[in-house]
Design a protein around this motif. Structure first.
Motif, mmCIF file in Angstrom:
data_model
loop_
_atom_site.group_PDB
_atom_site.id
_atom_site.type_symbol
_atom_site.label_atom_id
_atom_site.label_comp_id
_atom_site.label_asym_id
_atom_site.label_seq_id
_atom_site.Cartn_x
_atom_site.Cartn_y
_atom_site.Cartn_z
ATOM 1 N N THR A 1 -6.829 2.598 -2.831
ATOM 2 C CA THR A 1 -7.069 2.240 -1.432
ATOM 3 C C THR A 1 -8.270 1.310 -1.317
ATOM 4 O OG1 THR A 1 -6.112 4.336 -0.697
ATOM 5 C CG2 THR A 1 -7.503 3.171 0.881
ATOM 6 N N GLY B 1 -10.956 2.624 2.564
ATOM 7 C CA GLY B 1 -10.600 1.297 3.063
ATOM 8 C C GLY B 1 -11.808 0.553 3.599
ATOM 9 N N VAL C 1 -4.722 1.302 5.299
ATOM 10 C CA VAL C 1 -4.897 2.750 5.503
ATOM 11 C C VAL C 1 -3.596 3.385 5.983
ATOM 12 C CG1 VAL C 1 -6.134 4.522 6.817
ATOM 13 C CG2 VAL C 1 -7.385 2.598 5.827
ATOM 14 N N SER D 1 0.827 -1.211 0.000
ATOM 15 C CA SER D 1 0.000 0.000 0.000
ATOM 16 C C SER D 1 0.860 1.259 0.000
ATOM 17 C CB SER D 1 -0.926 0.004 1.220
ATOM 18 O OG SER D 1 -1.812 -1.087 1.173
ATOM 19 N N THR E 1 -1.301 3.417 2.820
ATOM 20 C CA THR E 1 -1.667 4.413 1.808
ATOM 21 C C THR E 1 -1.451 5.834 2.333
ATOM 22 O OG1 THR E 1 -4.017 4.352 2.445
ATOM 23 C CG2 THR E 1 -3.324 2.912 0.622
ATOM 24 N N HIS F 1 -8.872 8.016 3.170
ATOM 25 C CA HIS F 1 -8.445 6.635 2.961
ATOM 26 C C HIS F 1 -9.097 5.672 3.943
ATOM 27 C CE1 HIS F 1 -4.735 7.521 0.271
ATOM 28 N NE2 HIS F 1 -5.787 8.233 -0.059
ATOM 29 N N GLN G 1 -7.295 7.058 -4.112
ATOM 30 C CA GLN G 1 -8.472 6.641 -3.356
ATOM 31 C C GLN G 1 -9.010 5.327 -3.917
ATOM 32 O OE1 GLN G 1 -12.298 8.563 -3.766
ATOM 33 N NE2 GLN G 1 -12.557 8.568 -1.536
#
Length: 190
Positions: free
Chosen positions: A123, A53, A137, A7, A140, A49, A120
């Motif tokens: 994610t 997520g 999360v 991520s 990212t 995020h 986004q």
């Protein structure tokens, strides 16, 4: 750990040359106050995020493993193609800079600029692929910070020295490999 590292890497690469990175440079040039800008980016990214997520986790629970594998695999391949399309900053993301101060302006502008953005969507896909929402999360968000903090601190100097075309090509390759591996059902995640 894999979810966190993947991520982080994908979003850090994907964010290079993205409209939110351009927004970071614009805010830094306009306000010349890096701390509230960086904190605003962090807060906006965490909120955006975390919601993305959660959506990815919900989608994973809703779909069965076979359908989910195809959706994620094809999604990663679409992201690979999308990475090759350069971003330009949206005019509406620049508006309203005086009303909320530096921090508030950054939070609002970044949150809105991230809506439907590559990172986004990435994610959402990563949260659907990996079971650890917190790792995705956190990863990212760290990726966003790795890409945007230097943009705030160094602004134009970064843009002049880094080939965005190369960065986007590497990110596209990573997304394509993840998509193909997911479609081939490689790995222990499904």
């Amino acid at each position: 750990m894999e979810a966190f590292l993947v991520s982080t890497g994908i979003v850090a690469l994907g964010e290079m040359g993205d409209k939110t990175q351009l927004l970071a440079v614009l805010l830094a040039a306009k306000f010349r106050k890096p701390v509230p800008i960086i904190l605003g980016i962090l807060v906006a990214t965490l909120a955006n995020h975390a919601a993305a997520g959660w959506l990815g986790g919900w989608i994973a629970a809703l779909l069965g493993p076979t359908v989910l594998r195809w959706v994620i695999g094809l999604g990663f391949l679409a992201m690979a193609a999308w990475m090759l399309v350069p971003d330009q900053i949206d005019d509406e993301a620049e508006g309203g800079v005086q009303r909320f101060g530096v921090f508030g302006t950054t939070v609002i502008a970044f949150f809105l600029a991230e809506m439907g953005d590559k990172t986004q969507i990435a994610t959402v896909a990563l949260a659907a692929r990996y079971t650890s929402l917190l790792a995705v999360v956190a990863g990212t968000t760290l990726g966003m910070m790795l890409a945007n903090v230097p943009a705030v601190l160094l602004g134009d100097q970064v843009a002049k020295r880094v080939s965005m075309r190369m960065v986007h090509a590497v990110a596209a390759m990573i997304f394509a490999v993840l998509g193909l591996l997911t479609l081939a059902n490689v790995g222990t995640l499904f």
